[in-house]
Design a protein around this motif. Structure first.
Motif, PDB file in Angstrom:
ATOM      1  N   MET A   7      16.012  60.351  22.621  1.00  0.00           N
ATOM      2  CA  MET A   7      16.277  59.109  21.904  1.00  0.00           C
ATOM      3  C   MET A   7      16.141  57.923  22.846  1.00  0.00           C
ATOM      4  N   ASP A   8      15.233  57.008  22.515  1.00  0.00           N
ATOM      5  CA  ASP A   8      15.040  55.791  23.287  1.00  0.00           C
ATOM      6  C   ASP A   8      15.719  54.636  22.563  1.00  0.00           C
ATOM      7  N   LEU A   9      16.824  54.153  23.119  1.00  0.00           N
ATOM      8  CA  LEU A   9      17.615  53.068  22.532  1.00  0.00           C
ATOM      9  C   LEU A   9      17.997  53.367  21.083  1.00  0.00           C
ATOM     10  N   PRO A  10      18.754  54.443  20.849  1.00  0.00           N
ATOM     11  CA  PRO A  10      19.116  54.823  19.474  1.00  0.00           C
ATOM     12  C   PRO A  10      19.986  53.789  18.776  1.00  0.00           C
ATOM     13  N   GLU A  11      20.582  52.868  19.537  1.00  0.00           N
ATOM     14  CA  GLU A  11      21.460  51.863  18.947  1.00  0.00           C
ATOM     15  C   GLU A  11      20.711  50.790  18.179  1.00  0.00           C
ATOM     16  N   ASN A  12      19.405  50.658  18.394  1.00  0.00           N
ATOM     17  CA  ASN A  12      18.643  49.593  17.748  1.00  0.00           C
ATOM     18  C   ASN A  12      18.705  49.695  16.222  1.00  0.00           C
ATOM     19  N   GLY A  13      19.179  48.633  15.592  1.00  0.00           N
ATOM     20  CA  GLY A  13      19.188  48.581  14.130  1.00  0.00           C
ATOM     21  C   GLY A  13      20.397  49.204  13.466  1.00  0.00           C
ATOM     22  N   ILE A  14      21.330  49.755  14.240  1.00  0.00           N
ATOM     23  CA  ILE A  14      22.524  50.332  13.606  1.00  0.00           C
ATOM     24  C   ILE A  14      23.765  49.574  14.070  1.00  0.00           C
ATOM     25  N   SER A  15      24.780  49.567  13.239  1.00  0.00           N
ATOM     26  CA  SER A  15      25.968  48.756  13.487  1.00  0.00           C
ATOM     27  C   SER A  15      26.780  49.288  14.664  1.00  0.00           C
ATOM     28  N   LEU A  16      27.645  48.426  15.191  1.00  0.00           N
ATOM     29  CA  LEU A  16      28.545  48.852  16.267  1.00  0.00           C
ATOM     30  C   LEU A  16      29.465  49.969  15.799  1.00  0.00           C
ATOM     31  N   ASN A  17      29.892  49.891  14.541  1.00  0.00           N
ATOM     32  CA  ASN A  17      30.749  50.934  13.981  1.00  0.00           C
ATOM     33  C   ASN A  17      30.030  52.287  13.995  1.00  0.00           C
ATOM     34  N   ALA A  18      28.766  52.286  13.608  1.00  0.00           N
ATOM     35  CA  ALA A  18      27.985  53.524  13.617  1.00  0.00           C
ATOM     36  C   ALA A  18      27.753  54.024  15.040  1.00  0.00           C
ATOM     37  N   GLN A  19      27.485  53.096  15.949  1.00  0.00           N
ATOM     38  CA  GLN A  19      27.276  53.480  17.343  1.00  0.00           C
ATOM     39  C   GLN A  19      28.494  54.187  17.920  1.00  0.00           C
ATOM     40  N   SER A  20      29.675  53.770  17.496  1.00  0.00           N
ATOM     41  CA  SER A  20      30.911  54.333  18.051  1.00  0.00           C
ATOM     42  C   SER A  20      31.188  55.758  17.576  1.00  0.00           C
ATOM     43  N   LYS A  21      30.462  56.215  16.552  1.00  0.00           N
ATOM     44  CA  LYS A  21      30.678  57.561  16.001  1.00  0.00           C
ATOM     45  C   LYS A  21      29.530  58.521  16.285  1.00  0.00           C
ATOM     46  N   LEU A  22      28.370  57.973  16.603  1.00  0.00           N
ATOM     47  CA  LEU A  22      27.134  58.741  16.571  1.00  0.00           C
ATOM     48  C   LEU A  22      27.125  59.955  17.499  1.00  0.00           C
ATOM     49  N   VAL A  23      27.568  59.790  18.731  1.00  0.00           N
ATOM     50  CA  VAL A  23      27.462  60.874  19.714  1.00  0.00           C
ATOM     51  C   VAL A  23      28.208  62.116  19.263  1.00  0.00           C
ATOM     52  N   ASP A  24      29.444  61.938  18.790  1.00  0.00           N
ATOM     53  CA  ASP A  24      30.232  63.102  18.355  1.00  0.00           C
ATOM     54  C   ASP A  24      29.540  63.866  17.236  1.00  0.00           C
ATOM     55  N   ASP A  25      28.880  63.154  16.332  1.00  0.00           N
ATOM     56  CA  ASP A  25      28.228  63.828  15.211  1.00  0.00           C
ATOM     57  C   ASP A  25      26.888  64.444  15.608  1.00  0.00           C
ATOM     58  N   LEU A  26      26.254  63.935  16.645  1.00  0.00           N
ATOM     59  CA  LEU A  26      25.042  64.586  17.141  1.00  0.00           C
ATOM     60  C   LEU A  26      25.383  65.899  17.836  1.00  0.00           C
ATOM     61  N   TYR A  27      26.589  65.972  18.399  1.00  0.00           N
ATOM     62  CA  TYR A  27      27.068  67.215  19.006  1.00  0.00           C
ATOM     63  C   TYR A  27      27.892  68.025  17.995  1.00  0.00           C
TER      64      TYR A  27
END
Length: 237
Positions: free
Chosen positions: A182-202
């Motif tokens: 993933m190259d800059l996966p944060e682009n275009g998604i909210s801060l709220n989503a960014q704060s949850k994403l890693v746990d759900d990818l694992y």
């Protein structure tokens, strides 16, 4: 479940000579969780992600164009391979890595269709965390995302950020890729989503190895807490 046998056919270390600039030696270590790549713009984060993806996907044309002179690649079972610009000795390495399922989300990746089968398999509890919508199946079998007022949107009607999150989650939870780059996966998604994403990818017991370049503090901190390997390209190697 976690397979030690599967880890043997993944890349464990890479030593790249003349990376970006002549005389620059890059020493990279990946663990079961993956690799987090940081650094200023222009440090070579995207170049490195392209290099790793090209090895797994046998992308000869990309490898030839990338700025390096040679690289030593070490697999989980200790096997070593030399990768040169002419790629004379890489066929055996390509064969070793060919059974690994890899997906590369580039910085500017665009909308892509997902099958109804994949959308149906995505856990509703995960969808609700990001979309504030409930996954619902219509009478005709189509999967849609329903708002609290009863209106709904199809997958192709979601915002670009919502659709991007769905693709990330499908890759990890439904498709179960071995490696997600993933190259800059944060682009275009909210801060709220960014704060949850890693746990759900694992998510779950069989999670992917993540290879991520990011500038996002939430994603950086969450990956660091997962004890992923960290490579700062601003440091001399």
């Amino acid at each position: 479940l976690y397979s030690k046998e599967g880890e043997k056919m993944k890349i464990k270390r890479i030593k790249i000579k003349d990376f970006i600039l002549k005389g620059n030696m890059l020493n990279i270590k990946l663990n079961r969780r993956g690799l987090l790549v940081t650094g200023l713009n222009g440090a070579g984060k995207t170049v490195l992600l392209n290099f790793i993806n090209a090895l797994y996907t046998k992308d000869v044309s990309t490898l030839i164009q990338l700025p390096f002179s040679e690289a030593e690649v070490i697999l989980g079972n200790g096997e070593k391979f030399l990768v040169e610009k002419k790629l004379k000795y890489t066929s055996e390495l390509f064969e070793k890595l060919s059974g690994t399922k890899v997906i590369f989300f580039e910085e500017d990746f665009k909308f892509q269709w997902l099958s109804q089968e994949k959308l149906k398999k995505l856990p509703n509890k995960v969808v609700e965390k990001y979309l504030a919508k409930t996954k619902k199946t219509l009478k005709g079998g189509e999967t849609v995302f329903e708002n609290s007022d009863g209106s709904f949107r199809r997958y192709d009607e979601l915002s670009s950020g919502e659709a991007k999150i769905i693709r990330y989650l499908v890759a990890s939870i439904v498709k179960k890729y071995d490696i997600i780059i993933m190259d800059l996966p944060e682009n275009g998604i909210s801060l709220n989503a960014q704060s949850k994403l890693v746990d759900d990818l694992y998510y779950g017991e069989k999670f992917p190895q993540l290879i991520v370049s990011t500038h996002a503090p939430y994603i950086f901190d969450d990956l660091k807490n997962q004890e992923i390997e960290i490579l700062n390209l601003n440091n001399k190697n």
